[in-house]
Motif scaffolding. Structure first.
Motif, PDB file in Angstrom:
ATOM      1  N   ALA A  16      42.106  18.704   3.947  1.00 55.29           N
ATOM      2  CA  ALA A  16      42.174  17.319   3.464  1.00 55.29           C
ATOM      3  C   ALA A  16      43.360  17.138   2.526  1.00 55.29           C
ATOM      4  N   ALA A  17      43.614  18.124   1.670  1.00 52.01           N
ATOM      5  CA  ALA A  17      44.757  18.044   0.755  1.00 52.01           C
ATOM      6  C   ALA A  17      46.065  17.949   1.535  1.00 52.01           C
ATOM      7  N   LEU A  18      46.163  18.715   2.614  1.00 51.05           N
ATOM      8  CA  LEU A  18      47.383  18.696   3.427  1.00 51.05           C
ATOM      9  C   LEU A  18      47.624  17.347   4.103  1.00 51.05           C
ATOM     10  N   GLU A  27      57.081  20.062  -2.106  1.00 55.09           N
ATOM     11  CA  GLU A  27      57.467  21.339  -1.513  1.00 55.09           C
ATOM     12  C   GLU A  27      56.703  22.488  -2.174  1.00 55.09           C
ATOM     13  N   THR A  28      56.501  22.400  -3.476  1.00 62.90           N
ATOM     14  CA  THR A  28      55.772  23.445  -4.202  1.00 62.90           C
ATOM     15  C   THR A  28      54.356  23.587  -3.665  1.00 62.90           C
ATOM     16  N   ARG A  29      53.631  22.465  -3.540  1.00 64.42           N
ATOM     17  CA  ARG A  29      52.243  22.503  -3.037  1.00 64.42           C
ATOM     18  C   ARG A  29      52.202  22.990  -1.586  1.00 64.42           C
ATOM     19  N   LEU A  30      53.141  22.550  -0.767  1.00 64.89           N
ATOM     20  CA  LEU A  30      53.165  22.991   0.624  1.00 64.89           C
ATOM     21  C   LEU A  30      53.382  24.498   0.714  1.00 64.89           C
ATOM     22  N   ARG A  31      54.251  25.023  -0.131  1.00 63.16           N
ATOM     23  CA  ARG A  31      54.497  26.468  -0.128  1.00 63.16           C
ATOM     24  C   ARG A  31      53.285  27.255  -0.627  1.00 63.16           C
ATOM     25  N   GLU A  32      52.418  26.624  -1.410  1.00 58.52           N
ATOM     26  CA  GLU A  32      51.177  27.267  -1.845  1.00 58.52           C
ATOM     27  C   GLU A  32      50.128  27.290  -0.738  1.00 58.52           C
ATOM     28  N   ILE A  54      58.151  21.992   6.287  1.00 61.04           N
ATOM     29  CA  ILE A  54      58.386  21.669   4.878  1.00 61.04           C
ATOM     30  C   ILE A  54      59.370  20.500   4.783  1.00 61.04           C
ATOM     31  N   SER A  55      60.515  20.604   5.450  1.00 60.24           N
ATOM     32  CA  SER A  55      61.519  19.536   5.339  1.00 60.24           C
ATOM     33  C   SER A  55      61.015  18.237   5.957  1.00 60.24           C
ATOM     34  N   ARG A  56      60.253  18.326   7.017  1.00 61.70           N
ATOM     35  CA  ARG A  56      59.720  17.122   7.669  1.00 61.70           C
ATOM     36  C   ARG A  56      58.696  16.413   6.776  1.00 61.70           C
ATOM     37  N   LEU A  57      57.766  17.183   6.207  1.00 60.34           N
ATOM     38  CA  LEU A  57      56.697  16.567   5.417  1.00 60.34           C
ATOM     39  C   LEU A  57      57.198  15.984   4.102  1.00 60.34           C
ATOM     40  N   VAL A  58      58.109  16.675   3.407  1.00 61.01           N
ATOM     41  CA  VAL A  58      58.561  16.146   2.111  1.00 61.01           C
ATOM     42  C   VAL A  58      59.356  14.848   2.261  1.00 61.01           C
ATOM     43  N   SER A  59      59.914  14.613   3.442  1.00 62.27           N
ATOM     44  CA  SER A  59      60.672  13.377   3.657  1.00 62.27           C
ATOM     45  C   SER A  59      59.849  12.298   4.373  1.00 62.27           C
ATOM     46  N   GLU A  60      58.627  12.607   4.708  1.00 59.61           N
ATOM     47  CA  GLU A  60      57.751  11.677   5.420  1.00 59.61           C
ATOM     48  C   GLU A  60      57.386  10.484   4.538  1.00 59.61           C
ATOM     49  N   VAL A  61      57.278   9.319   5.149  1.00 66.38           N
ATOM     50  CA  VAL A  61      56.825   8.127   4.436  1.00 66.38           C
ATOM     51  C   VAL A  61      55.654   7.531   5.198  1.00 66.38           C
ATOM     52  N   ARG A 115      45.926  30.672   2.979  1.00 65.08           N
ATOM     53  CA  ARG A 115      47.116  29.949   3.430  1.00 65.08           C
ATOM     54  C   ARG A 115      47.044  29.772   4.946  1.00 65.08           C
ATOM     55  N   MET A 116      47.495  28.614   5.385  1.00 65.83           N
ATOM     56  CA  MET A 116      47.503  28.331   6.815  1.00 65.83           C
ATOM     57  C   MET A 116      48.667  29.067   7.470  1.00 65.83           C
ATOM     58  N   VAL A 117      48.372  29.766   8.564  1.00 65.54           N
ATOM     59  CA  VAL A 117      49.420  30.473   9.292  1.00 65.54           C
ATOM     60  C   VAL A 117      49.753  29.816  10.623  1.00 65.54           C
ATOM     61  N   PHE A 118      48.797  28.991  11.127  1.00 66.19           N
ATOM     62  CA  PHE A 118      49.022  28.325  12.418  1.00 66.19           C
ATOM     63  C   PHE A 118      48.222  27.024  12.451  1.00 66.19           C
ATOM     64  N   HIS A 119      48.798  26.018  13.103  1.00 63.94           N
ATOM     65  CA  HIS A 119      48.100  24.749  13.290  1.00 63.94           C
ATOM     66  C   HIS A 119      48.471  24.171  14.631  1.00 63.94           C
ATOM     67  N   GLN A 120      47.497  23.556  15.294  1.00 66.28           N
ATOM     68  CA  GLN A 120      47.761  22.900  16.571  1.00 66.28           C
ATOM     69  C   GLN A 120      47.026  21.578  16.622  1.00 66.28           C
ATOM     70  N   GLY A 121      47.711  20.574  17.152  1.00 66.40           N
ATOM     71  CA  GLY A 121      47.110  19.272  17.390  1.00 66.40           C
ATOM     72  C   GLY A 121      47.241  18.908  18.859  1.00 66.40           C
ATOM     73  N   THR A 122      46.132  18.495  19.465  1.00 65.08           N
ATOM     74  CA  THR A 122      46.120  18.108  20.869  1.00 65.08           C
ATOM     75  C   THR A 122      45.584  16.691  20.996  1.00 65.08           C
ATOM     76  N   ALA A 123      46.366  15.811  21.567  1.00 63.75           N
ATOM     77  CA  ALA A 123      45.950  14.416  21.727  1.00 63.75           C
ATOM     78  C   ALA A 123      44.683  14.330  22.570  1.00 63.75           C
TER      79      ALA A 123
END
Length: 125
Positions: A16-18, A27-32, A54-61, A115-123
């Protein structure tokens, strides 16, 4: 080994935090929360590495407009867990929603943090 219900509650809180703008823009929280070897197979079919995400999420709006349904955790070992759930995202003011089956692999690191090592999303419908 962590008692399974408390582990499920803990991993749900991390998932939920993610999804929050506060964590996604830090970036700090994502790296944690994400392991350095993190990989994602996105809902779009694209593959993301740790640095990509990391770069995608920190620039997301955009708004926080997601929900987690039917969350469950299966222990794969004492230090590895599989989390699965159905993600829901509101995409417009008319109430149109996108549904995604999601899975994450979490690993307990030597510092005692998951820590999350893998994630997958399927429509899905």
């Amino acid at each position: 080994m962590v008692e399974s219900q408390s582990l499920a509650d803990h991993l749900l809180s991390l998932e939920a935090a993610l999804q929050t703008r506060e964590v996604r823009s830090s970036e700090t929280r994502l790296r944690e929360l994400l392991a350095p070897e993190f990989r994602e197979f996105g809902r779009s079919g694209l593959v993301y590495t740790f640095d990509d995400i990391i770069s995608r999420l920190v620039s997301e709006v955009g708004p926080n407009n997601t929900a987690i349904l039917d969350f469950s955790v299966s222990l794969l070992s004492d230090t590895v867990a599989l989390a699965t759930y159905r993600g829901v995202r509101l995409v417009d003011d008319d109430g149109h929603k996108l549904f995604t089956n999601r899975s994450s692999i979490w690993r307990l690191h030597v510092d005692g943090k998951w820590r999350m090592v893998f994630h997958q999303g399927t429509a899905t419908e």
